[in-house]
Scaffold this motif. Sequence first.
Motif, mmCIF file in Angstrom:
data_model
loop_
_atom_site.group_PDB
_atom_site.id
_atom_site.type_symbol
_atom_site.label_atom_id
_atom_site.label_comp_id
_atom_site.label_asym_id
_atom_site.label_seq_id
_atom_site.Cartn_x
_atom_site.Cartn_y
_atom_site.Cartn_z
ATOM 1 N N PHE A 131 0.849 -1.184 0.000
ATOM 2 C CA PHE A 131 0.000 0.000 0.000
ATOM 3 C C PHE A 131 0.890 1.242 0.000
ATOM 4 N N ILE A 132 1.942 1.194 0.824
ATOM 5 C CA ILE A 132 2.932 2.270 0.878
ATOM 6 C C ILE A 132 4.316 1.640 0.955
ATOM 7 N N THR A 133 5.268 2.207 0.228
ATOM 8 C CA THR A 133 6.661 1.762 0.298
ATOM 9 C C THR A 133 7.540 2.944 0.684
ATOM 10 N N LEU A 134 8.341 2.742 1.715
ATOM 11 C CA LEU A 134 9.358 3.724 2.093
ATOM 12 C C LEU A 134 10.691 3.265 1.535
ATOM 13 N N GLU A 164 3.737 1.874 -10.731
ATOM 14 C CA GLU A 164 3.013 1.014 -11.665
ATOM 15 C C GLU A 164 2.368 -0.167 -10.955
ATOM 16 N N MET A 165 2.993 -0.635 -9.884
ATOM 17 C CA MET A 165 2.419 -1.718 -9.088
ATOM 18 C C MET A 165 1.161 -1.265 -8.343
ATOM 19 N N GLY A 166 1.064 0.046 -8.110
ATOM 20 C CA GLY A 166 -0.055 0.580 -7.351
ATOM 21 C C GLY A 166 0.300 0.997 -5.944
ATOM 22 N N SER A 167 1.592 1.061 -5.640
ATOM 23 C CA SER A 167 2.044 1.460 -4.309
ATOM 24 C C SER A 167 2.305 2.961 -4.250
ATOM 25 N N ALA A 168 1.876 3.580 -3.164
ATOM 26 C CA ALA A 168 2.329 4.944 -2.878
ATOM 27 C C ALA A 168 3.786 4.857 -2.429
ATOM 28 N N VAL A 169 4.561 5.891 -2.717
ATOM 29 C CA VAL A 169 6.003 5.835 -2.446
ATOM 30 C C VAL A 169 6.424 7.051 -1.622
ATOM 31 N N VAL A 170 7.167 6.771 -0.547
ATOM 32 C CA VAL A 170 7.796 7.814 0.259
ATOM 33 C C VAL A 170 9.300 7.599 0.167
ATOM 34 N N VAL A 171 10.043 8.655 -0.125
ATOM 35 C CA VAL A 171 11.496 8.565 -0.249
ATOM 36 C C VAL A 171 12.153 9.401 0.833
ATOM 37 N N ILE A 251 9.405 11.423 9.100
ATOM 38 C CA ILE A 251 8.910 10.646 7.955
ATOM 39 C C ILE A 251 7.420 10.357 8.078
ATOM 40 N N ILE A 252 6.927 10.210 9.305
ATOM 41 C CA ILE A 252 5.528 9.840 9.530
ATOM 42 C C ILE A 252 4.537 10.745 8.790
ATOM 43 N N PRO A 253 4.684 12.075 8.820
ATOM 44 C CA PRO A 253 3.712 12.912 8.092
ATOM 45 C C PRO A 253 3.612 12.573 6.616
ATOM 46 N N ALA A 254 4.728 12.246 5.982
ATOM 47 C CA ALA A 254 4.697 11.885 4.557
ATOM 48 C C ALA A 254 3.990 10.548 4.351
ATOM 49 N N VAL A 255 4.185 9.607 5.266
ATOM 50 C CA VAL A 255 3.519 8.310 5.168
ATOM 51 C C VAL A 255 2.009 8.480 5.329
ATOM 52 N N LEU A 256 1.599 9.275 6.295
ATOM 53 C CA LEU A 256 0.165 9.488 6.511
ATOM 54 C C LEU A 256 -0.464 10.246 5.346
ATOM 55 N N SER A 257 0.278 11.194 4.782
ATOM 56 C CA SER A 257 -0.217 11.909 3.612
ATOM 57 C C SER A 257 -0.357 10.965 2.424
ATOM 58 N N ALA A 258 0.605 10.070 2.259
ATOM 59 C CA ALA A 258 0.528 9.085 1.178
ATOM 60 C C ALA A 258 -0.685 8.185 1.369
ATOM 61 N N TYR A 259 -0.959 7.799 2.606
ATOM 62 C CA TYR A 259 -2.139 6.968 2.878
ATOM 63 C C TYR A 259 -3.418 7.722 2.524
ATOM 64 N N ASN A 260 -3.514 8.962 2.969
ATOM 65 C CA ASN A 260 -4.727 9.742 2.703
ATOM 66 C C ASN A 260 -4.985 9.864 1.210
#
Length: 276
Positions: A131-134, A164-171, A251-260
Amino acid sequence: MDAISLRRTALAGAVVAASVVATVGGLAVLFGTEGRRAYHAVGHRLGDRGPDADKIYRPAWGKPLLLVVAGDSVAASLGATRPAATLGANLAVALSDHAHRAVELRTVAVVGAKTSDVNGQLDSLNGAVPFITLVIVGGNDLTNRVSLATSIKELTAVMLRLREMGSAVVVGTCPDFDTLPSLPKPLREVGGQLSRRLATAQFKAATAAGARPVLLGRAVRSIFLSEPHDMFAIDGFHPSTLGYRRASAVIIPAVLSAYNHSNEGRAARQDGAPSN
């Protein structure tokens, strides 16, 4: 000033410039050598993997979201003293609380990995879609003298594959090497310049690829410089338990934003509405 004087001045300037380039280039090579020595030294002190935090968090909260952490030793949380102190665990708990869902953490990061190794890490998912990849990577590119262009090309390929897989990405961009107590001056300054250049390029590439970048080195620089004994593990190279807690917080804010964003997009697609 006559023509002869101008030529002499120009020649002197060229000699100085060449000397500067040679010095910086030499220091960059020396930085790579010392960085590799530091890596091999710390490998004996901290082992070759971070604590194993992979599991399903809040398992009673429904079908779990898959959170994947890929990259190098920082992504693997080498230097953390217990599973709960890892980046992955901190992010999984925060995401679970925010989404009110179970979260499965899967860490595929490998100590010593370069950006070119991350695609292989994703192969180990065996078709599972995060769902999300860091992704946190880049430090070993510097110590192994991987060119900036090559490093960014490899990172872009990873991000596009995940998208392309459908994952949100956080770098999380390359950490700032001039905060490392284990590096002597002037190598620390050279490492800082090289790492900040790479981090800036990673930030731009991640933005262009639709990922969410976090300038990790800039975000934690002040406290890592002011409190090195607390922020670094015994090797003076990797973050400590407290260091990973501080890194997780940025990093957490970016992960939560990616989820939203991902959740809204998937809900819109399920309703038949166009997604952003």
